[in-house]
Design a protein around this motif. Structure first.
Motif, PDB file in Angstrom:
ATOM      1  N   ARG A   1       0.720  -1.149   0.096  1.00 53.38           N
ATOM      2  CA  ARG A   1      -0.048   0.014  -0.052  1.00 53.38           C
ATOM      3  C   ARG A   1       0.920   1.119   0.096  1.00 53.38           C
ATOM      4  NH1 ARG A   1      -2.879   1.293   5.614  1.00 53.38           N
ATOM      5  NH2 ARG A   1      -3.195   3.432   5.192  1.00 53.38           N
ATOM      6  N   LEU A   2       0.452   2.279  -0.599  1.00 54.56           N
ATOM      7  CA  LEU A   2       1.197   3.584  -0.859  1.00 54.56           C
ATOM      8  C   LEU A   2       0.280   4.709  -0.186  1.00 54.56           C
ATOM      9  CD1 LEU A   2       2.989   3.277  -4.190  1.00 54.56           C
ATOM     10  CD2 LEU A   2       3.891   2.711  -1.897  1.00 54.56           C
ATOM     11  N   VAL A   3       0.820   5.554   0.722  1.00 51.48           N
ATOM     12  CA  VAL A   3       0.288   7.010   1.050  1.00 51.48           C
ATOM     13  C   VAL A   3       1.089   8.034   0.612  1.00 51.48           C
ATOM     14  CG1 VAL A   3      -0.433   8.372   3.062  1.00 51.48           C
ATOM     15  CG2 VAL A   3      -0.567   5.707   3.277  1.00 51.48           C
ATOM     16  N   LEU A   4       0.272   8.791  -0.300  1.00 45.02           N
ATOM     17  CA  LEU A   4       0.895   9.724  -1.034  1.00 45.02           C
ATOM     18  C   LEU A   4       0.743  11.203  -0.362  1.00 45.02           C
ATOM     19  CD1 LEU A   4       2.574  11.386  -3.341  1.00 45.02           C
ATOM     20  CD2 LEU A   4       0.320  11.064  -4.722  1.00 45.02           C
ATOM     21  N   LEU A   5       1.710  11.633   0.457  1.00 46.73           N
ATOM     22  CA  LEU A   5       1.642  13.114   0.832  1.00 46.73           C
ATOM     23  C   LEU A   5       2.115  14.194   0.340  1.00 46.73           C
ATOM     24  CD1 LEU A   5       1.006  13.960   3.986  1.00 46.73           C
ATOM     25  CD2 LEU A   5       3.404  13.845   4.620  1.00 46.73           C
ATOM     26  N   ALA A   6       1.173  14.974  -0.061  1.00 41.19           N
ATOM     27  CA  ALA A   6       1.579  16.087  -0.964  1.00 41.19           C
ATOM     28  C   ALA A   6       0.270  17.333  -0.693  1.00 41.19           C
ATOM     29  CB  ALA A   6       1.662  15.811  -2.133  1.00 41.19           C
ATOM     30  N   GLU A   7       0.649  18.441  -0.990  1.00 45.93           N
ATOM     31  CA  GLU A   7      -0.172  19.640  -0.903  1.00 45.93           C
ATOM     32  C   GLU A   7      -0.894  19.893   0.335  1.00 45.93           C
ATOM     33  OE1 GLU A   7      -3.258  18.865  -4.093  1.00 45.93           O
ATOM     34  OE2 GLU A   7      -1.670  19.073  -5.481  1.00 45.93           O
TER      35      GLU A   7
ATOM     36  N   GLU B   1      -0.786   0.613  -7.811  1.00 46.20           N
ATOM     37  CA  GLU B   1      -1.354   0.947  -9.020  1.00 46.20           C
ATOM     38  C   GLU B   1      -2.265   2.118  -9.111  1.00 46.20           C
ATOM     39  OE1 GLU B   1      -3.488  -2.876  -7.541  1.00 46.20           O
ATOM     40  OE2 GLU B   1      -1.482  -2.232  -7.519  1.00 46.20           O
ATOM     41  N   ASP B   2      -3.036   2.156  -7.722  1.00 44.03           N
ATOM     42  CA  ASP B   2      -3.887   3.143  -7.781  1.00 44.03           C
ATOM     43  C   ASP B   2      -3.456   4.552  -7.266  1.00 44.03           C
ATOM     44  OD1 ASP B   2      -5.968   1.339  -8.364  1.00 44.03           O
ATOM     45  OD2 ASP B   2      -6.123   0.758  -6.351  1.00 44.03           O
ATOM     46  N   VAL B   3      -2.222   4.482  -6.641  1.00 45.11           N
ATOM     47  CA  VAL B   3      -1.579   5.791  -6.194  1.00 45.11           C
ATOM     48  C   VAL B   3      -0.621   6.276  -7.157  1.00 45.11           C
ATOM     49  CG1 VAL B   3       0.034   6.707  -4.554  1.00 45.11           C
ATOM     50  CG2 VAL B   3      -1.808   5.153  -3.793  1.00 45.11           C
ATOM     51  N   LEU B   4       0.059   5.416  -8.093  1.00 43.31           N
ATOM     52  CA  LEU B   4       0.914   5.639  -9.104  1.00 43.31           C
ATOM     53  C   LEU B   4       0.554   5.885 -10.446  1.00 43.31           C
ATOM     54  CD1 LEU B   4       4.008   3.470  -7.836  1.00 43.31           C
ATOM     55  CD2 LEU B   4       3.671   5.847  -7.293  1.00 43.31           C
ATOM     56  N   THR B   5      -0.687   6.731 -10.442  1.00 45.40           N
ATOM     57  CA  THR B   5      -1.212   6.937 -11.796  1.00 45.40           C
ATOM     58  C   THR B   5      -0.560   8.065 -12.193  1.00 45.40           C
ATOM     59  OG1 THR B   5      -2.873   8.526 -10.881  1.00 45.40           O
ATOM     60  CG2 THR B   5      -3.360   6.230 -10.754  1.00 45.40           C
ATOM     61  N   ASP B   6      -0.855   8.292 -13.599  1.00 42.02           N
ATOM     62  CA  ASP B   6      -0.186   9.511 -14.350  1.00 42.02           C
ATOM     63  C   ASP B   6      -0.842  10.869 -13.860  1.00 42.02           C
ATOM     64  OD1 ASP B   6       1.202   7.761 -16.158  1.00 42.02           O
ATOM     65  OD2 ASP B   6      -0.408   7.894 -17.800  1.00 42.02           O
ATOM     66  N   ALA B   7      -1.919  10.779 -13.700  1.00 39.44           N
ATOM     67  CA  ALA B   7      -2.588  12.195 -13.191  1.00 39.44           C
ATOM     68  C   ALA B   7      -2.049  12.560 -11.622  1.00 39.44           C
ATOM     69  CB  ALA B   7      -3.959  11.926 -12.905  1.00 39.44           C
ATOM     70  N   LEU B   8      -1.769  11.692 -10.801  1.00 35.43           N
ATOM     71  CA  LEU B   8      -1.278  11.762  -9.450  1.00 35.43           C
ATOM     72  C   LEU B   8       0.107  12.057  -9.438  1.00 35.43           C
ATOM     73  CD1 LEU B   8      -3.260   9.337  -7.070  1.00 35.43           C
ATOM     74  CD2 LEU B   8      -3.650  11.693  -7.160  1.00 35.43           C
ATOM     75  N   LEU B   9       0.715  11.398 -10.318  1.00 38.81           N
ATOM     76  CA  LEU B   9       2.424  11.798 -10.489  1.00 38.81           C
ATOM     77  C   LEU B   9       2.636  13.225 -11.013  1.00 38.81           C
ATOM     78  CD1 LEU B   9       3.582   8.259 -12.042  1.00 38.81           C
ATOM     79  CD2 LEU B   9       4.120   9.200  -9.885  1.00 38.81           C
ATOM     80  N   ALA B  10       1.902  13.562 -11.857  1.00 38.64           N
ATOM     81  CA  ALA B  10       1.890  14.828 -12.356  1.00 38.64           C
ATOM     82  C   ALA B  10       1.633  15.971 -11.433  1.00 38.64           C
ATOM     83  CB  ALA B  10       1.063  15.054 -13.572  1.00 38.64           C
ATOM     84  N   ARG B  11       0.616  15.633 -10.413  1.00 34.12           N
ATOM     85  CA  ARG B  11       0.125  16.743  -9.728  1.00 34.12           C
ATOM     86  C   ARG B  11       1.033  16.750  -8.284  1.00 34.12           C
ATOM     87  NH1 ARG B  11      -6.135  16.369  -6.858  1.00 34.12           N
ATOM     88  NH2 ARG B  11      -5.571  17.805  -5.340  1.00 34.12           N
ATOM     89  N   ALA B  12       1.566  15.590  -7.862  1.00 33.53           N
ATOM     90  CA  ALA B  12       2.321  15.615  -6.770  1.00 33.53           C
ATOM     91  C   ALA B  12       3.740  15.918  -6.958  1.00 33.53           C
ATOM     92  CB  ALA B  12       2.153  14.200  -6.128  1.00 33.53           C
ATOM     93  N   PHE B  13       4.440  15.268  -8.181  1.00 30.86           N
ATOM     94  CA  PHE B  13       5.797  15.314  -8.335  1.00 30.86           C
ATOM     95  C   PHE B  13       6.160  15.982  -9.500  1.00 30.86           C
ATOM     96  CE2 PHE B  13       5.122  11.272  -6.041  1.00 30.86           C
ATOM     97  CZ  PHE B  13       6.132  11.386  -5.137  1.00 30.86           C
ATOM     98  N   GLY B  14       5.146  16.361 -10.550  1.00 28.36           N
ATOM     99  CA  GLY B  14       5.516  17.026 -11.927  1.00 28.36           C
ATOM    100  C   GLY B  14       6.560  16.056 -12.690  1.00 28.36           C
ATOM    101  N   VAL B  15       6.052  14.759 -12.717  1.00 24.97           N
ATOM    102  CA  VAL B  15       6.800  14.025 -13.758  1.00 24.97           C
ATOM    103  C   VAL B  15       6.001  13.080 -14.248  1.00 24.97           C
ATOM    104  CG1 VAL B  15       8.980  14.050 -12.158  1.00 24.97           C
ATOM    105  CG2 VAL B  15       7.282  12.405 -11.933  1.00 24.97           C
ATOM    106  N   THR B  16       6.433  12.556 -15.550  1.00 23.86           N
ATOM    107  CA  THR B  16       5.849  11.287 -16.374  1.00 23.86           C
ATOM    108  C   THR B  16       6.550  10.114 -15.873  1.00 23.86           C
ATOM    109  OG1 THR B  16       7.245  11.485 -18.151  1.00 23.86           O
ATOM    110  CG2 THR B  16       5.077  12.830 -17.999  1.00 23.86           C
TER     111      THR B  16
END
Length: 252
Positions: free
Chosen positions: A203-209, A219-234
């Motif tokens: 399980r992953l917990v993404l802390l941001a904003e 697989e539900d946390v490391l999505t393209d949309a969340l990666l772009a929003r939290a880390f600014g990467v593809t």
């Protein structure tokens, strides 16, 4: 069984809000990866959950415990790994038994068995009598993990334990945590390597904003949309016969 419960946790440091509204639980047999960009408050979250930093509002089940009860409920591995004193590895690992030892300080046979088992589990038998300060970085990391395992708590919290290690030691460290989870003991680990997080964490917990942006399966946390929003990467990710492979690619 719930090993950690955070409810609407908020922390402010040096008059700056770090995060607020953080709620999460950790149960038995979980390997939870705490991820997020630099400055998101991962270390602060772990330290405040342990009662090592003041909480502005909200509750932490661990912080509410007495010192003695907390030492039996969770083992803590901070980010700093330097071992300054030349104590033998066995003595270092034995420190994990301090919450259980009698006032005399003598190590009973049952506690020595825990120490021996932790040393064997991390493959440190040949270093048992060596000064811990003379170990390599990877060996010191294993010795500190052995100390935490000897503490024999249901939960381990560790802050960036693979930082600065070579790939073999990074993978081996994550495999130790995964094995603990398979045997019912849980770990909350903060890390920046999203590839290892995807491969090993349940399980992953993404802390941001200023709070928890996502909490769930990798697989539900490391999505393209969340990666772009939290880390600014593809990133590129693929499910393979050897498990998930995840690789950040470019800054957006």
């Amino acid at each position: 069984m719930t090993l950690l419960s955070l409810t609407d946790l908020a922390v402010t440091l040096r008059n700056r809000p770090v995060f607020s509204g953080v709620s999460m639980t950790i149960g038995e047999g979980e390997l939870v990866g705490l991820i997020g960009p630099n400055g998101a408050g991962k270390t602060t979250l772990m330290r405040s959950a342990l009662g090592l930093l003041p909480i502005q509002s909200g509750q932490s089940s661990l912080a509410a415990m007495s010192t003695a009860d907390r030492a039996r409920a969770v083992a803590w591995m901070p980010q700093a790994r330097e071992i300054a004193w030349p104590v033998p590895v066995e003595r270092l690992v034995a420190l994990g038994r301090l919450p259980y030892l009698p006032i005399s300080g003598k190590i009973p046979p049952a506690d020595q068995e825990k120490i021996d088992a932790a040393i064997a589990y991390l493959g440190l038998e040949e270093f048992r009598a060596r000064a811990a300060s003379r170990l390599s970085g990877g060996e010191q990391a294993r010795a500190l993990i052995a100390r935490a395992i000897a503490q024999d708590t249901p939960l381990l919290m560790t802050d960036e334990p693979i930082a600065g290690l070579d790939p073999a030691h990074q993978i081996a460290t994550m495999q130790v945590f995964a094995d603990l989870a398979r045997h019912g003991r849980s770990t909350l680990v903060s890390l920046h390597d999203l590839g290892l997080a995807a491969r090993h964490c349940t399980r992953l917990v993404l802390l941001a904003e200023g709070g928890i942006l996502a909490d769930g399966a990798p697989e539900d946390v490391l999505t393209d949309a969340l990666l772009a929003r939290a880390f600014g990467v593809t990133a590129w990710h693929q499910q393979t016969s050897s498990g998930p492979v995840f690789q950040p690619l470019e800054v957006i």
